[in-house]
Every structure is written in C-alpha cells, then in structure tokens.
Motif scaffolding. Structure first.
Motif, PDB file in Angstrom:
ATOM      1  N   TYR A  39      -1.240   7.884  11.689  1.00  0.00           N
ATOM      2  CA  TYR A  39      -0.186   8.553  11.869  1.00  0.00           C
ATOM      3  C   TYR A  39      -0.268   9.550  12.870  1.00  0.00           C
ATOM      4  O   TYR A  39       0.661   9.718  13.904  1.00  0.00           O
ATOM      5  N   ARG A  40      -1.360  10.542  12.617  1.00  0.00           N
ATOM      6  CA  ARG A  40      -1.411  11.236  13.531  1.00  0.00           C
ATOM      7  C   ARG A  40      -1.747  11.025  15.103  1.00  0.00           C
ATOM      8  O   ARG A  40      -1.303  11.592  15.937  1.00  0.00           O
ATOM      9  N   ALA A  41      -2.789   9.803  15.271  1.00  0.00           N
ATOM     10  CA  ALA A  41      -2.992   9.371  16.466  1.00  0.00           C
ATOM     11  C   ALA A  41      -1.747   8.794  17.242  1.00  0.00           C
ATOM     12  O   ALA A  41      -1.269   9.026  18.595  1.00  0.00           O
ATOM     13  N   ILE A 108       8.062   2.050  11.883  1.00  0.00           N
ATOM     14  CA  ILE A 108       6.631   2.472  12.004  1.00  0.00           C
ATOM     15  C   ILE A 108       5.564   2.360  10.647  1.00  0.00           C
ATOM     16  O   ILE A 108       4.598   1.804  10.780  1.00  0.00           O
ATOM     17  N   ARG A 109       6.229   2.445   9.607  1.00  0.00           N
ATOM     18  CA  ARG A 109       5.519   2.387   8.263  1.00  0.00           C
ATOM     19  C   ARG A 109       5.248   1.033   8.046  1.00  0.00           C
ATOM     20  O   ARG A 109       4.173   0.742   7.570  1.00  0.00           O
ATOM     21  N   LYS A 110       6.074   0.166   8.257  1.00  0.00           N
ATOM     22  CA  LYS A 110       5.614  -1.372   8.330  1.00  0.00           C
ATOM     23  C   LYS A 110       4.589  -1.657   8.793  1.00  0.00           C
ATOM     24  O   LYS A 110       3.564  -2.647   8.307  1.00  0.00           O
ATOM     25  N   ARG A 130      -0.289   8.882   1.661  1.00  0.00           N
ATOM     26  CA  ARG A 130       0.827   9.232   0.770  1.00  0.00           C
ATOM     27  C   ARG A 130       1.575   8.087  -0.068  1.00  0.00           C
ATOM     28  O   ARG A 130       2.168   8.369  -0.986  1.00  0.00           O
ATOM     29  N   ASP A 131       1.213   6.995   0.517  1.00  0.00           N
ATOM     30  CA  ASP A 131       1.930   5.826  -0.109  1.00  0.00           C
ATOM     31  C   ASP A 131       1.010   4.821  -0.487  1.00  0.00           C
ATOM     32  O   ASP A 131       1.243   3.436  -0.520  1.00  0.00           O
ATOM     33  N   ILE A 132      -0.215   5.171  -0.565  1.00  0.00           N
ATOM     34  CA  ILE A 132      -1.412   4.011  -0.687  1.00  0.00           C
ATOM     35  C   ILE A 132      -1.080   3.201  -2.293  1.00  0.00           C
ATOM     36  O   ILE A 132      -1.174   2.169  -2.364  1.00  0.00           O
ATOM     37  N   ARG A 156      -6.979  26.873   1.894  1.00  0.00           N
ATOM     38  CA  ARG A 156      -8.125  25.871   2.281  1.00  0.00           C
ATOM     39  C   ARG A 156      -7.788  25.414   3.699  1.00  0.00           C
ATOM     40  O   ARG A 156      -8.999  25.541   4.431  1.00  0.00           O
ATOM     41  N   ARG A 157      -6.675  24.957   4.206  1.00  0.00           N
ATOM     42  CA  ARG A 157      -6.596  24.637   5.606  1.00  0.00           C
ATOM     43  C   ARG A 157      -6.754  26.010   6.409  1.00  0.00           C
ATOM     44  O   ARG A 157      -7.165  25.627   7.503  1.00  0.00           O
ATOM     45  N   HIS A 158      -6.275  27.022   5.991  1.00  0.00           N
ATOM     46  CA  HIS A 158      -6.527  28.215   6.803  1.00  0.00           C
ATOM     47  C   HIS A 158      -8.151  28.390   7.170  1.00  0.00           C
ATOM     48  O   HIS A 158      -8.523  28.602   8.351  1.00  0.00           O
ATOM     49  N   ILE A 183       9.669  16.858   3.803  1.00  0.00           N
ATOM     50  CA  ILE A 183       9.940  15.779   4.558  1.00  0.00           C
ATOM     51  C   ILE A 183       9.196  14.448   4.089  1.00  0.00           C
ATOM     52  O   ILE A 183       9.820  13.415   3.718  1.00  0.00           O
ATOM     53  N   ASP A 184       7.775  14.518   3.838  1.00  0.00           N
ATOM     54  CA  ASP A 184       7.120  13.335   3.290  1.00  0.00           C
ATOM     55  C   ASP A 184       7.771  12.890   1.854  1.00  0.00           C
ATOM     56  O   ASP A 184       7.714  11.815   1.477  1.00  0.00           O
ATOM     57  N   SER A 185       8.277  13.785   1.020  1.00  0.00           N
ATOM     58  CA  SER A 185       8.687  13.476  -0.338  1.00  0.00           C
ATOM     59  C   SER A 185      10.071  13.130  -0.516  1.00  0.00           C
ATOM     60  O   SER A 185      10.460  12.230  -1.389  1.00  0.00           O
TER      61      SER A 185
HETATM   62  O1  CDP Z   1      -4.671  15.966   5.821  1.00  0.00           O
HETATM   63  P1  CDP Z   1      -3.293  16.234   5.870  1.00  0.00           P
HETATM   64  O2  CDP Z   1      -3.036  16.174   4.193  1.00  0.00           O
HETATM   65  O3  CDP Z   1      -2.834  17.356   6.535  1.00  0.00           O
HETATM   66  O4  CDP Z   1      -2.351  15.097   6.428  1.00  0.00           O
HETATM   67  P2  CDP Z   1      -2.878  13.752   6.808  1.00  0.00           P
HETATM   68  O5  CDP Z   1      -3.316  12.805   5.595  1.00  0.00           O
HETATM   69  O6  CDP Z   1      -3.498  13.537   7.856  1.00  0.00           O
HETATM   70  O7  CDP Z   1      -1.412  13.094   7.116  1.00  0.00           O
HETATM   71  C1  CDP Z   1      -0.320  13.698   8.095  1.00  0.00           C
HETATM   72  C2  CDP Z   1       0.909  13.052   7.806  1.00  0.00           C
HETATM   73  O8  CDP Z   1       0.865  11.735   8.073  1.00  0.00           O
HETATM   74  C3  CDP Z   1       1.754  13.370   6.598  1.00  0.00           C
HETATM   75  O9  CDP Z   1       2.168  14.509   6.639  1.00  0.00           O
HETATM   76  C4  CDP Z   1       2.617  12.163   6.418  1.00  0.00           C
HETATM   77  O10 CDP Z   1       3.775  12.649   7.375  1.00  0.00           O
HETATM   78  C5  CDP Z   1       2.029  10.988   7.295  1.00  0.00           C
HETATM   79  N1  CDP Z   1       1.332   9.933   6.251  1.00  0.00           N
HETATM   80  C6  CDP Z   1       2.133   9.162   5.745  1.00  0.00           C
HETATM   81  O11 CDP Z   1       3.412   9.139   5.911  1.00  0.00           O
HETATM   82  N2  CDP Z   1       1.859   8.129   5.034  1.00  0.00           N
HETATM   83  C7  CDP Z   1       0.414   7.966   4.846  1.00  0.00           C
HETATM   84  N3  CDP Z   1      -0.179   7.149   4.100  1.00  0.00           N
HETATM   85  C8  CDP Z   1      -0.571   8.910   5.526  1.00  0.00           C
HETATM   86  C9  CDP Z   1      -0.055   9.947   6.133  1.00  0.00           C
END
Ligand code: CDP
Ligand code: CDP
Length: 228
Positions: A39-41, A108-110, A130-132, A156-158, A183-185
């Motif tokens: 998703y990041r790419a 996009i998700r599909k 997030r949805d695995i 941790r992120r900091h 947003i993700d939830s």
């Molecule tokens: O590593 P970090 O937890 O910061 O985020 P990531 O795993 O790289 O995911 C970045 C973003 O991609 C998430 O905040 C979601 O919006 C989205 N994402 C998603 O919707 N579904 C996934 N299976 C993985 C990521």
C-alpha cells in the motif's frame, strides 16, 4: 518434514508486527510478506503522479500498471516499485500520512488482496498487515493480533525515525498514529479488526524476542497437531 502453515499478524501502527514477523519467518524458513509496504508503494507512486488519494478510479488505473515486488534480503526486505528500490522512500512522513486514504478504497484492496494471496500460494508464509486474519488469509493456521499503548507505539516509531535519519517529533507522531489507526479501523472495506480466532498479544512491556517466542510456540503447536 512438518506441514508448512500460514501465520497472519495484524494490529495497529508500530505494534511490532513487521519486526516479529521477520524473526518468525527467518526461524521457520518461511517467506515474509509485508502488505503495508505494498500500500505504501502505491501511495508513493500516486504522490509522484499527483493523483488525489481520494480518486479511486485513477488509483486503480495506476495500480493496474504498477509492479510491486518484495525481495527477501539477509536481514531486511527490499521493496521494488516498477523495478526501482523504494525501501527507504516508502517510510517517509508524506507516504505515511497518505497511505490510509489510498488503502480505504474497495477496488484497491481487492487487487492488493489478490496479489497477496498469490504470494502466499507457494509455501509457508508469515504475512503482516491489517486484514490478513480477517480477509487475506482467513484460513491461516495461526492468527496473531498485536497491540500496545499509543504512547509506547509513538515512542518506538520516534526512535526508529531518529535512527533512519528522518526528522521526528514525538507528539506529532502520536497524533499521526492515532489518526491512521482511526481511518484504518473505521473504513468500510476490510477495516483493522481482530479476527475471532486470533490470539491477542499486548507488546507494550514485553520484548521483541518474547513476542516472537509466543508466536513460534503457537506455530509449533499447530504443526504438531497437523502431524507428519
Ligand atoms: O508499519 P506501519 O504499522 O506504520 O504501517 P504499514 O503496515 O506499513 O501499513 C501502512 C498502511 O497501509 C496502514 O496504516 C493501512 O492504512 C494500510 N494497510 C492496509 O490497509 N491493509 C494492510 N493489510 C496493510 C496496510
Ligand atoms: O510493523 P509495525 O508497524 O507493527 O511495527 P514494527 O515496525 O515492527 O515495530 C516498531 C518498532 O518497535 C521497531 O523499532 C521495533 O524494534 C520496536 N519494538 C519494540 O521495541 N518492542 C516490541 N515488543 C516490538 C517492537
């Protein structure tokens, strides 16, 4: 030879998913799939192409023309976007703050889920996102849901940002993480959600190795039950 299984690891931002997923995959000699990187790419490419993250139609057209590859290195994974190494660039603040908007679109998700399921076809796999456990690999033998307080996750992120040479402000980070989790939830299409059969682990005050150990224990238990 033990039967190869699928391990799904979900949870909010910076809960420790990718760190423990990598360790688990290495110990089991499984492939590791970082779905967030995908998703990041796409988000990086859409920003470079000046596509509005709300424009689902333009984004799906873009994704159709986009090749995203995850290459396993010794210690980390490289992300190739149309054969160009974007491992570092996809962690930028701009990508981080736009990715949840790109990822909320059902089309996009599909397409992403289709690609992710294909990657998981081959052999033993550890996949994080997030949805695995709920959508991508609903039949995964081991499902883990990692959580930690938002303060700890921001901390941790900091530290990670400072190590990588990104500028970083703890309070801003905390707000950005909260916003992204929200947003993700709340999105309609496969939101961040603990699967009914997932094991929840609070990582706030335990080490990475302890978390990995718990997951490996579960994996070996299931493999034992599967026999041979
Ligand atoms: O590593 P970090 O937890 O910061 O985020 P990531 O795993 O790289 O995911 C970045 C973003 O991609 C998430 O905040 C979601 O919006 C989205 N994402 C998603 O919707 N579904 C996934 N299976 C993985 C990521
Ligand atoms: O993939 P996700 O966004 O869930 O988190 P991560 O990138 O694996 O972890 C974020 C940071 O937290 C990393 O720098 C880990 O080393 C650290 N971490 C930790 O300190 N303790 C844990 N139990 C898990 C992760």
């Amino acid at each position: 030879n033990k039967a190869e299984i699928a391990i799904a690891i979900d949870g909010p931002a910076a809960a420790g998913k990718s760190t423990v997923a990598k360790i688990t995959a290495r110990k089991l000699n499984y492939i590791y799939v970082d779905t967030g990187a995908m998703y990041r790419a796409l988000t990086l490419k859409s920003l470079n192409s000046e596509i509005d993250p709300d424009n689902e139609k333009a984004l799906i057209e873009l994704l159709t023309l986009t090749d995203i590859e995850l290459i396993q290195g010794e210690n980390n994974q490289h992300v190739l976007l149309d054969e160009y190494d974007v491992t570092h660039d996809i962690r930028s603040e701009q990508v981080t703050n736009n990715v949840s908007y790109v990822a909320q679109h059902p089309l996009i998700r599909k397409e992403m889920v289709k690609r992710q399921q294909k990657l998981a076809e081959k052999r033993g796999v550890v996949m994080d996102g997030r949805d695995i456990g709920t959508h991508v690999l609903p039949n995964a033998e081991v499902k883990i849901f990692l959580i930690a307080t938002v303060e700890e996750r921001a901390r941790r992120r900091h530290e990670e940002n400072l190590k990588k040479g990104f500028s970083s402000d703890l309070d801003t980070l905390k707000k950005e993480i909260e916003q992204r989790d929200l947003i993700d939830s709340k999105r309609e299409a496969s939101p961040l959600l603990k699967a009914d059969d997932a094991i929840e682990i609070d990582t706030t005050s335990i080490t990475i190795d302890e978390v990995a150990e718990r997951i490996l224990d579960e994996a070996y238990k299931v493999m034992g039950q599967k026999g041979d």
